[in-house]
Enzyme design. Sequence first.
Site, PDB file in Angstrom:
ATOM      1  N   HIS A  82       0.841  -1.196   0.000  1.00 43.59           N
ATOM      2  CA  HIS A  82       0.000   0.000   0.000  1.00 43.59           C
ATOM      3  C   HIS A  82       0.876   1.246   0.000  1.00 43.59           C
ATOM      4  O   HIS A  82       1.853   1.319   0.741  1.00 43.59           O
ATOM      5  CB  HIS A  82      -0.904   0.023   1.239  1.00 43.59           C
ATOM      6  N   ASP A 161     -14.814   2.972   7.951  1.00 44.80           N
ATOM      7  CA  ASP A 161     -13.778   3.898   7.486  1.00 44.80           C
ATOM      8  C   ASP A 161     -14.328   4.792   6.378  1.00 44.80           C
ATOM      9  O   ASP A 161     -14.050   5.997   6.331  1.00 44.80           O
ATOM     10  CB  ASP A 161     -12.549   3.137   6.979  1.00 44.80           C
ATOM     11  N   ARG A 168     -14.300  13.180   7.901  1.00 42.31           N
ATOM     12  CA  ARG A 168     -13.000  13.823   8.148  1.00 42.31           C
ATOM     13  C   ARG A 168     -12.653  14.805   7.037  1.00 42.31           C
ATOM     14  O   ARG A 168     -12.091  15.874   7.275  1.00 42.31           O
ATOM     15  CB  ARG A 168     -11.899  12.752   8.254  1.00 42.31           C
ATOM     16  N   SER A 183      -7.232   4.264   9.503  1.00 40.85           N
ATOM     17  CA  SER A 183      -8.023   4.236   8.261  1.00 40.85           C
ATOM     18  C   SER A 183      -7.357   3.308   7.239  1.00 40.85           C
ATOM     19  O   SER A 183      -7.991   2.398   6.691  1.00 40.85           O
ATOM     20  CB  SER A 183      -8.118   5.672   7.721  1.00 40.85           C
ATOM     21  N   LYS A 187      -8.541  -1.065   6.231  1.00 38.51           N
ATOM     22  CA  LYS A 187      -8.842  -1.599   4.884  1.00 38.51           C
ATOM     23  C   LYS A 187      -7.849  -2.696   4.506  1.00 38.51           C
ATOM     24  O   LYS A 187      -8.227  -3.703   3.912  1.00 38.51           O
ATOM     25  CB  LYS A 187      -8.788  -0.464   3.846  1.00 38.51           C
TER      26      LYS A 187
END
Length: 442
Positions: A82, A161, A168, A183, A187
Amino acid sequence: MRMYDLIYKKKNGGKLTKEEIDFIVQGYTKGEIPDYQMSAFLMAVCLKGMDMEETTDLTLSMRDSGETLDMSKIDGVTVDKHSTGGVGDKTSLCLSAMVAACGVPVAKMSGRGLGHTGGTIDKLESIDGFSTSITPEEFFDHVNKNKFALMGQTADLAPADKKIYALRDVTATVDCIPLIASSIMSKKLASGAEAIVLDVKTGSGAFMKTLEDAVTLAEAMVKIGNNAGRETSAVITNMDQPLGRAVGNALEVIEAIDLLKGEGPEDLMDDCLALGSLMLIAGKVAKTKEEAEVMLKATITEKTALKKFADFVEAQGGDQEFVYNTDKFKKATLIDPVPSPVSGYVKSIRADEIGMCSLILGGGRETKESTIDLSVGLILQKKVGDRVEKGETLAYIHSNSKEKTEAAMERFLKAYSFSDEKPEPGKTILAFVAPDGKVTYN
Ligand code: URA
């Protein structure tokens, strides 16, 4: 339990229990806690922080708010990667093929997302026929056969999320390390890979503007991942200028393919080797970074990663010919050079401003409903440390509208600064965070 009391507790710097965090996350997801109370709570977290235990509890509660994917049907140790996001970041495309070519299964779930370009899925859709609308069974089947598949993120993955992030976004509570870490990791944990490698970017084109903040974020995410039983490590990489030379959807896919042909930019290759080494170690096919780098470089010289990418494209309905002949990608109608206003050395390039140019050209989404022009973007000819003469081309702007080219050109020139002295080019790889939390600076 009352939401009022929990907001009050956090406002005064108190530590929340797992039960209290579950009450907030599950209550908000089900619509039992209103936006105004959740907004107040998020702001209290931004101002007072959360310790590691609270951040881990928040992550796990968000992970458990929806489906989690079971990767046990995949042979081998699945490794996911990621990136916290940056300008010109096409690493996932080439890196996944290189790692898969070394035998490590890459089962990627990606999104579209808002930003200066589309997400990985948008980029790949510049290949005719390519689709990520596959069932989980097809996804597992593709990974077992080809070691590399990509599926669109389902709506039911960490829905808490999704809802909290949207709030947010409009309450100035995005730039908060415990909220970002939870967050991202909620995921990643829900999407099921057994090992996770994180690319945390720092610099003008990243969420984390300083190396110190990037390391803090990386340490938090590495701890959460390992606490949740997934081997997690991170690389901190430079985003003070765009990665590679291409910014824009189809243009980035072409640059990723060029890298697989052995013709990619050096900084992109550095990123792939640093992240890929951690992925091969986590996937148990290499013991050391040195051994992993040799294996990864061989996938380029032997063209096995290029073949892997072509097979992946074909398995997901795409035309393989795009990989072997990138002239097949749809081109923008206008390609204009940006001449340098001065002679000198390129001192800095504001990555965020280059991202804005891509957005102006139509390469990114400003709202969820925006459609993306996959053919537009920029190809940088000069990067930090390069010598340039007045009138020489700094970049080419690919556009389908004269007005948009003009607007992007004006913005582009503000992104570059020049000096008479040759500046030291910054390193691409800045630091590593090992699964045990040890930080090593490059
Ligand atoms: N990306 C995410 O998924 N969440 C954040 O909070 C920030 C970046």
